[in-house]
Design a protein around this motif. Structure first.
Motif, PDB file in Angstrom:
ATOM      1  N   LYS A 132       0.861  -1.188   0.000  1.00 17.67           N
ATOM      2  CA  LYS A 132       0.000   0.000   0.000  1.00 17.67           C
ATOM      3  C   LYS A 132       0.892   1.230   0.000  1.00 17.67           C
ATOM      4  O   LYS A 132       2.091   1.146   0.296  1.00 17.67           O
ATOM      5  CB  LYS A 132      -0.909   0.040   1.240  1.00 17.67           C
ATOM      6  N   THR A 141      -4.699   1.843  -1.373  1.00 17.22           N
ATOM      7  CA  THR A 141      -4.234   0.862  -2.349  1.00 17.22           C
ATOM      8  C   THR A 141      -3.781   1.622  -3.588  1.00 17.22           C
ATOM      9  O   THR A 141      -4.045   2.822  -3.740  1.00 17.22           O
ATOM     10  CB  THR A 141      -5.346  -0.136  -2.719  1.00 17.22           C
ATOM     11  N   LEU A 148      -6.141  -6.738  -6.348  1.00 13.82           N
ATOM     12  CA  LEU A 148      -6.260  -6.526  -4.905  1.00 13.82           C
ATOM     13  C   LEU A 148      -6.540  -7.862  -4.223  1.00 13.82           C
ATOM     14  O   LEU A 148      -7.166  -8.739  -4.809  1.00 13.82           O
ATOM     15  CB  LEU A 148      -7.404  -5.553  -4.595  1.00 13.82           C
ATOM     16  N   SER A 158      -2.950  -3.948  -2.394  1.00 13.55           N
ATOM     17  CA  SER A 158      -2.552  -4.107  -3.782  1.00 13.55           C
ATOM     18  C   SER A 158      -1.580  -5.273  -3.870  1.00 13.55           C
ATOM     19  O   SER A 158      -0.873  -5.591  -2.910  1.00 13.55           O
ATOM     20  CB  SER A 158      -1.886  -2.833  -4.290  1.00 13.55           C
TER      21      SER A 158
END
Length: 163
Positions: A132, A141, A148, A158
């Motif tokens: 992140k 994110t 994700l 992410s």
């Protein structure tokens, strides 16, 4: 590279990268010992040298792991350069990259502004990495990465795949 052993007749390197084949990667003598160049994708590999038929760990590498033969294998992490970019946020004072690769540190990886982006370049091992951005204290994110995943604590992160 294996330093020394100049009196050896044959030196090979073998490991998880070639299913422990004892014939593939013969090393060549050089001025410091023995060497061979391998092109390996980013990942964690276990390996050993075979010096005139005797298997041995890498004496120059302190990282090792127990093996099934009550001995040890040397370990190497082949990495790849990864550039993390956050577009926009031009008014932000501070952006930090945080992920499982740095224990989610909130200070360790400050990003730099460059051409309208916040950028940080890292060497990462192969595999999946969660991350992140922390923009002026707010965790977000990556808006330019649609991949994700939830972590084991229910947070959405992410994902960066290094191959």
């Amino acid at each position: 590279h294996l330093k020394g052993f100049k009196e050896a007749k044959e030196v090979l390197v073998t490991g998880s990268f070639n299913r422990w084949d004892e014939t593939n990667f013969k090393m060549k003598p050089d001025d410091k010992g023995w060497s061979v160049t391998l092109q390996l994708p980013p990942d964690r590999y276990e390996y050993k040298f075979i010096v005139d038929g005797e298997w041995m760990i890498d004496p120059e590498n302190p990282e090792k792991t127990p093996n099934e033969y009550e001995g040890y294998n040397s370990v190497i992490h082949v990495t790849k350069t990864v550039e993390f970019k956050l577009n926009g946020y031009g008014d932000a004072q501070r952006v930090i990259l945080s992920g499982d690769f740095n224990n989610w540190s909130q200070t360790e990886l400050p990003m730099k502004k460059k051409n309208g982006y916040w950028v940080k370049v890292l060497e990462l091992p192969g595999g999946k990495h969660h991350y992140k951005f922390i923009v002026d204290g707010e965790w977000i994110t990556d808006p330019d990465n649609s991949v994700l995943e939830y972590d084991d604590q229910g947070h959405v992160n992410s994902v960066c795949m290094v191959k």
